[in-house]
Design a protein around this motif. Structure first.
Motif, PDB file in Angstrom:
ATOM      1  N   ILE A 148       0.845  -1.197   0.000  1.00 36.74           N
ATOM      2  CA  ILE A 148       0.000   0.000   0.000  1.00 36.74           C
ATOM      3  C   ILE A 148       0.878   1.242   0.000  1.00 36.74           C
ATOM      4  N   GLU A 149       0.548   2.153  -0.926  1.00 37.89           N
ATOM      5  CA  GLU A 149       1.234   3.445  -1.008  1.00 37.89           C
ATOM      6  C   GLU A 149       0.171   4.509  -1.229  1.00 37.89           C
ATOM      7  N   ARG A 156      -4.583  -0.828  -7.856  1.00 36.88           N
ATOM      8  CA  ARG A 156      -5.948  -0.366  -7.643  1.00 36.88           C
ATOM      9  C   ARG A 156      -5.941   0.820  -6.673  1.00 36.88           C
ATOM     10  N   ARG A 157      -6.928   1.682  -6.812  1.00 38.59           N
ATOM     11  CA  ARG A 157      -7.154   2.719  -5.803  1.00 38.59           C
ATOM     12  C   ARG A 157      -8.039   2.081  -4.733  1.00 38.59           C
ATOM     13  N   PHE A 158      -7.824   2.495  -3.477  1.00 37.20           N
ATOM     14  CA  PHE A 158      -8.683   1.944  -2.440  1.00 37.20           C
ATOM     15  C   PHE A 158      -8.999   2.990  -1.383  1.00 37.20           C
ATOM     16  N   THR A 162     -11.079   0.461  -6.681  1.00 39.05           N
ATOM     17  CA  THR A 162     -11.330   0.917  -8.048  1.00 39.05           C
ATOM     18  C   THR A 162     -10.136   0.534  -8.906  1.00 39.05           C
ATOM     19  N   THR A 163     -10.390  -0.223  -9.970  1.00 38.60           N
ATOM     20  CA  THR A 163      -9.304  -0.594 -10.868  1.00 38.60           C
ATOM     21  C   THR A 163      -8.951   0.605 -11.739  1.00 38.60           C
ATOM     22  N   LEU A 164      -7.692   0.706 -12.090  1.00 39.11           N
ATOM     23  CA  LEU A 164      -7.277   1.759 -13.012  1.00 39.11           C
ATOM     24  C   LEU A 164      -7.738   1.368 -14.414  1.00 39.11           C
ATOM     25  N   PRO A 165      -7.989   2.335 -15.291  1.00 39.61           N
ATOM     26  CA  PRO A 165      -8.428   1.989 -16.647  1.00 39.61           C
ATOM     27  C   PRO A 165      -7.424   1.057 -17.333  1.00 39.61           C
ATOM     28  N   SER A 185     -12.897   0.392 -16.309  1.00 39.73           N
ATOM     29  CA  SER A 185     -12.523   0.552 -14.908  1.00 39.73           C
ATOM     30  C   SER A 185     -13.665  -0.037 -14.092  1.00 39.73           C
ATOM     31  N   SER A 186     -13.340  -0.696 -12.985  1.00 41.04           N
ATOM     32  CA  SER A 186     -14.363  -1.334 -12.161  1.00 41.04           C
ATOM     33  C   SER A 186     -14.297  -0.819 -10.736  1.00 41.04           C
ATOM     34  N   VAL A 187     -15.456  -0.761 -10.096  1.00 39.38           N
ATOM     35  CA  VAL A 187     -15.554  -0.406  -8.682  1.00 39.38           C
ATOM     36  C   VAL A 187     -16.112  -1.617  -7.953  1.00 39.38           C
TER      37      VAL A 187
END
Length: 167
Positions: free
Chosen positions: A108-109, A132-134, A144-147, A158-160
């Motif tokens: 995680i960063e 992924r963003r979290f 959230t996946t990056l495009p 992109s998926s949530v």
């Protein structure tokens, strides 16, 4: 003299093992534990169209361990079991297309989590890093996946994914 060499070698070996153990990563934070999948919505980048590729009520689990290892299992809503214990080729294809699973090491960063994939349902993911963003809000985890090209549709998307902490 030989006995002394053996003792020294054992000492060095034990010291080396302790150094390796100290280098093992430990992960801490609110992500630790098991999360149950609530929803999985994908947006096609070109059209902006949203879809539920795994159905309205998919199931699955995501786990983040203190050893910095993770796994994710996602299962399509309403998958039909095969007629017999061993699925036919058509049944196997249907089961495969309604299933996502992978495991690996995570890091995680900031607001990003990177999954370094060691094993995957889709061998093309194995050896890759999925970023992924979290965000964690109470007992909910939003990923959230990056495009990128979607492994189920082949389209840029992109998926949530929304997960609830298993208590």
């Amino acid at each position: 003299m030989n006995r002394l060499k053996i003792v020294v070698c054992c000492f060095l070996l034990v010291g080396s093992m302790q150094a390796i153990a100290q280098q093992r990563q430990k992960c801490t934070g609110p992500q630790l534990g098991t999360w149950k999948l609530d929803s999985y919505v994908t947006e096609d980048i070109a059209s902006g169209r949203k879809s539920t590729l795994l159905g309205s009520h998919p199931s699955g689990f995501l786990s983040y361990g203190p050893d910095c290892r993770m796994y994710a299992i996602l299962v399509k809503d309403g998958r039909e079991p095969p007629a017999t214990f061993v699925p036919t080729d058509a049944e196997r294809l249907d089961l495969y297309s309604g299933f996502i699973a992978y495991a690996g090491i995570y890091r995680i960063e900031g607001d990003k989590v990177s999954h370094q994939v060691d094993a995957s349902w889709n061998q093309s993911w194995t050896g890759t890093t999925q970023v992924r963003r979290f965000k964690i809000d109470g007992n909910h985890l939003y990923i959230t996946t990056l495009p990128t090209k979607n492994a189920l549709t082949g389209k840029e998307s992109s998926s949530v994914l929304v997960w609830t902490k298993v208590e």
